[in-house]
Write a protein that holds these residues in place. Structure first.
Motif, PDB file in Angstrom:
ATOM      1  N   GLN A   1       0.832  -1.198   0.000  1.00 52.98           N
ATOM      2  CA  GLN A   1       0.000   0.000   0.000  1.00 52.98           C
ATOM      3  C   GLN A   1       0.869   1.252   0.000  1.00 52.98           C
ATOM      4  N   VAL A   2       0.323   2.307  -0.590  1.00 56.18           N
ATOM      5  CA  VAL A   2       0.947   3.621  -0.562  1.00 56.18           C
ATOM      6  C   VAL A   2      -0.063   4.569   0.070  1.00 56.18           C
ATOM      7  N   LYS A   3       0.362   5.297   1.096  1.00 56.87           N
ATOM      8  CA  LYS A   3      -0.538   6.215   1.806  1.00 56.87           C
ATOM      9  C   LYS A   3       0.181   7.541   2.071  1.00 56.87           C
ATOM     10  N   LYS A   4      -0.620   8.586   2.261  1.00 53.19           N
ATOM     11  CA  LYS A   4      -0.074   9.863   2.678  1.00 53.19           C
ATOM     12  C   LYS A   4       0.199   9.786   4.172  1.00 53.19           C
ATOM     13  N   GLY A   5       1.379  10.219   4.578  1.00 54.50           N
ATOM     14  CA  GLY A   5       1.717  10.267   5.996  1.00 54.50           C
ATOM     15  C   GLY A   5       1.401  11.642   6.557  1.00 54.50           C
ATOM     16  N   LYS A   6       1.656  11.805   7.839  1.00 58.04           N
ATOM     17  CA  LYS A   6       1.436  13.098   8.499  1.00 58.04           C
ATOM     18  C   LYS A   6       2.485  14.103   8.014  1.00 58.04           C
ATOM     19  N   ASP A   7       2.042  15.342   7.774  1.00 58.78           N
ATOM     20  CA  ASP A   7       2.987  16.396   7.401  1.00 58.78           C
ATOM     21  C   ASP A   7       3.886  16.717   8.591  1.00 58.78           C
ATOM     22  N   ILE A   8       5.143  17.002   8.294  1.00 60.54           N
ATOM     23  CA  ILE A   8       6.088  17.427   9.321  1.00 60.54           C
ATOM     24  C   ILE A   8       6.020  18.948   9.389  1.00 60.54           C
ATOM     25  N   GLU A   9       5.738  19.479  10.570  1.00 62.89           N
ATOM     26  CA  GLU A   9       5.663  20.928  10.773  1.00 62.89           C
ATOM     27  C   GLU A   9       6.742  21.339  11.766  1.00 62.89           C
ATOM     28  N   LEU A  10       7.612  22.243  11.340  1.00 65.66           N
ATOM     29  CA  LEU A  10       8.739  22.662  12.166  1.00 65.66           C
ATOM     30  C   LEU A  10       8.770  24.175  12.300  1.00 65.66           C
ATOM     31  N   ASP A  11       8.861  24.646  13.532  1.00 69.57           N
ATOM     32  CA  ASP A  11       8.957  26.084  13.810  1.00 69.57           C
ATOM     33  C   ASP A  11      10.405  26.524  13.617  1.00 69.57           C
ATOM     34  N   VAL A  12      10.673  27.150  12.477  1.00 68.43           N
ATOM     35  CA  VAL A  12      12.014  27.654  12.187  1.00 68.43           C
ATOM     36  C   VAL A  12      11.901  29.009  11.494  1.00 68.43           C
ATOM     37  N   VAL A  13      12.974  29.756  11.536  1.00 67.02           N
ATOM     38  CA  VAL A  13      13.044  31.043  10.844  1.00 67.02           C
ATOM     39  C   VAL A  13      13.086  30.767   9.344  1.00 67.02           C
ATOM     40  N   LYS A  14      12.373  31.585   8.570  1.00 71.52           N
ATOM     41  CA  LYS A  14      12.329  31.375   7.126  1.00 71.52           C
ATOM     42  C   LYS A  14      13.684  31.655   6.494  1.00 71.52           C
TER      43      LYS A  14
END
Length: 186
Positions: free
Chosen positions: A157-170
């Motif tokens: 199976q191929v599935k979408k995983g959870k997005d990684i969200e990181l608090d960093v300076v742009k």
């Protein structure tokens, strides 16, 4: 006459059951064991070869693979960031974006193993171009619901995983390194 036949039978059996060393076309040597397994013979440097007194060939193991992967990523890129693999499970970190003060990295999972997956956790570290660490975080990318097999990531199976969200300076570019820290199958 029976003694001669018995002796020949014993000699033939002992040659069949003994380990054999074979040279491959490319020059490497392998030991063929009587239990149908094999191993490479270790190559020893000339100075070490003289000091070895054993008649047995030295065995070599397949080297361990470093499962931590690192990559430079750009915000304006449409290319995936990196791929992590462990036990037949491939995790693709997609093209990054920056939204509301967070670096967002989408993920997708391909289960190429023979078992269902119930948990995938990774550790990711983000650094600036100077490789000075900005953040380090453990993220659960996939987690099924206990005792609900329909939520498992099934084989093939191929599935979408959870997005990684990181608090960093742009920044325009980041250096990221990641590895799979936990993978639980059913």
């Amino acid at each position: 006459m029976y003694k001669a036949i018995s002796l020949l039978t014993i000699l033939a059996a002992s040659t069949v059951m003994a380990d054999q060393t074979v040279t491959l076309n490319d020059g490497r040597q392998v030991i063929l064991h009587d239990n149908f397994t094999w191993q490479y013979v270790a190559e020893t440097p000339p100075d070490e070869a003289e000091s070895l007194t054993s008649d047995k060939p030295q065995l070599v193991a397949i080297p361990l693979i470093d499962k931590k992967v690192a990559s430079m990523i750009k915000l304006d890129s449409n290319h995936p960031s990196m791929q992590l693999s462990d036990s037949g499970v491939d995790l693709l970190l997609g093209a990054p974006s920056y939204v509301d003060g967070k670096l967002i990295i989408p993920t997708s999972i391909t289960n190429q193993s023979l078992n269902s997956v119930i948990l995938i956790e990774i550790e990711i570290e983000v650094s600036g171009i100077d490789k000075k660490a900005l953040t380090k975080k453990s993220v659960t990318i996939w987690q099924s619901i206990k005792r609900m097999p329909e939520t498992y990531l099934r084989p093939q199976q191929v599935k979408k995983g959870k997005d990684i969200e990181l608090d960093v300076v742009k920044q325009d570019q980041y250096f990221i390194s990641a590895n799979i820290t936990s993978l639980i199958n059913r």
